[in-house]
Design an enzyme around this catalytic site. Sequence first.
Site, PDB file in Angstrom:
ATOM      1  CB  ALA A  12      -1.970 -47.466  32.534  1.00  0.00           C
ATOM      2  CB  ALA A  13      -2.598 -51.805  31.484  1.00  0.00           C
ATOM      3  CD  GLU A  34     -12.401 -47.227  35.144  1.00  0.00           C
ATOM      4  OE1 GLU A  34     -12.788 -47.226  35.921  1.00  0.00           O
ATOM      5  OE2 GLU A  34     -11.732 -47.859  34.191  1.00  0.00           O
ATOM      6  CB  SER A  40      -6.063 -42.246  30.005  1.00  0.00           C
ATOM      7  OG  SER A  40      -5.986 -43.433  29.417  1.00  0.00           O
ATOM      8  CB  ALA A  42      -1.237 -39.116  36.797  1.00  0.00           C
ATOM      9  CB  CYS A  44       1.943 -42.338  40.703  1.00  0.00           C
ATOM     10  SG  CYS A  44       2.129 -44.273  39.990  1.00  0.00           S
ATOM     11  CG  ASP A 278      -1.426 -52.068  38.217  1.00  0.00           C
ATOM     12  OD1 ASP A 278      -0.932 -52.048  38.099  1.00  0.00           O
ATOM     13  OD2 ASP A 278      -2.063 -51.166  39.409  1.00  0.00           O
ATOM     14  CE1 TYR A 421      34.750 -35.843  36.893  1.00  0.00           C
ATOM     15  CE2 TYR A 421      35.641 -35.974  35.061  1.00  0.00           C
ATOM     16  CZ  TYR A 421      35.577 -35.182  36.626  1.00  0.00           C
ATOM     17  OH  TYR A 421      36.681 -34.380  36.670  1.00  0.00           O
TER      18      TYR A 421
END
Length: 440
Positions: A12-13, A34, A40, A42, A44, A278, A421
């Site tokens: 990510a970073a 890397e 790259s 995900a 999560c 991180d 609303y």
Amino acid sequence: MTMKYVIIGGDAAGMSAAMQIVRRNKDADVTTLEMGEYYSYAQCGLPYAVGGLVKGGLDDLVARDVETFRSKYGIDARVNHEVTHVDTEKKLVSGKDFSVPYDKLLIATGASPIVPDWDGADLDGIHTVKTIPDTEAVIKDMHNDTHHIAVIGGGYIGLEMAENFVEQGKKVTMIERGPQLAGIFDQEMANLIHEEAEKHGVKLLFNEEVKGFKGDSRVEEIVTDKQSFKVDMVIVAIGVKPNTHFLEDCGVHLHENGAIQVNGYMETNIPDVYAAGDCATQYHRIKEHDDFIPLGTHANKQGRIAGLNMAGDSRTFKGIVGTSIMKFFSLTLGRTGLSLREAEELRIPTEIVDAEIPHHATYYPGSEILTIRLMYQRHTEQLLGAQIIGKEGVDKRIDVLATALYHKMTMEDLENLDLAYAPPYNGVWDPIQQASRRRG
């Protein structure tokens, strides 16, 4: 003269920074290093791949593969390149069988799961969940005559993995050495999470500490300070630590928890060396000091800011307020700002409003209760934090409250907001406004 950029870390970073550099400097020489084989992706989404909700499998979690960065963007994107040393005087990064010079360096090495030196921790069947290969191993193991799974740790990953294992028909026991799951929530709010877990058959063990594991080559039993019991698989999810061990001798200042200390420009104390994501600190706007809350949202923002500054722009990272949200079975758990414990540690005089309020007009079908906790400064009534748990409408409110925290709004300011609303979405007074009006 061509500027030589080196980025350690391809997620990510790191890649957010790399993309900003190549977009602003077509002649930039960008090398990314890397240590794994994936760029790259995900992180999560990994628990939901375990639960079978990611229909295309783990490949769907890869936003851009390494070949895309090479062929489309001209980045020298390398895999299986673990950096073991940074020489900030010679401006050289190195690892086994390679060394790369730099003019500007970004450290975006992320964080790794914490696994204590437990007896038997190297047995087969004991997993962490941080990378795609980690998750591939869990999925393969889960279908290998695995029925009872122990999840150690009750944070984001622990809760999400427990849910997805249950959805796959597994028996799950969660072990937490503290008194509650989801330590970022106050105990009163966490009780709702406990009820939800138990409603779905998850066995909860609190104030219990893991001591080790037993088995021949594969884990068969987990041993705590109170008991031992049979398991077929174990997930260790007790937190992460910044990947900064290779920086110990290069002069980069580290936070007490090992994260790299950065300023608003993502600069370290060493000229031309930046850090993001991180492995770095994040400035907390409410605490008014550096913090460490490793989340993908922060990593992407910090990476972008780092890349912009490395490419010659002048941008600052504006900080965080501690916002997070997650799904746990039928509940959504949202929080932002300070918890009561954090406010007490900072010695801020704090008042609390607790309320249970329908998420939209009760006469319209489908109304669900939101359990809301708002915390504010006793004397100024500045909002300090919020926690909301419910089945519907949590995300809408927690984002409003995160915005309010960013701008240091008061409880009265909340009441005066012009919020959307209509009966299917809200009451005339939004639940957070109703809660604000109930303060003493």
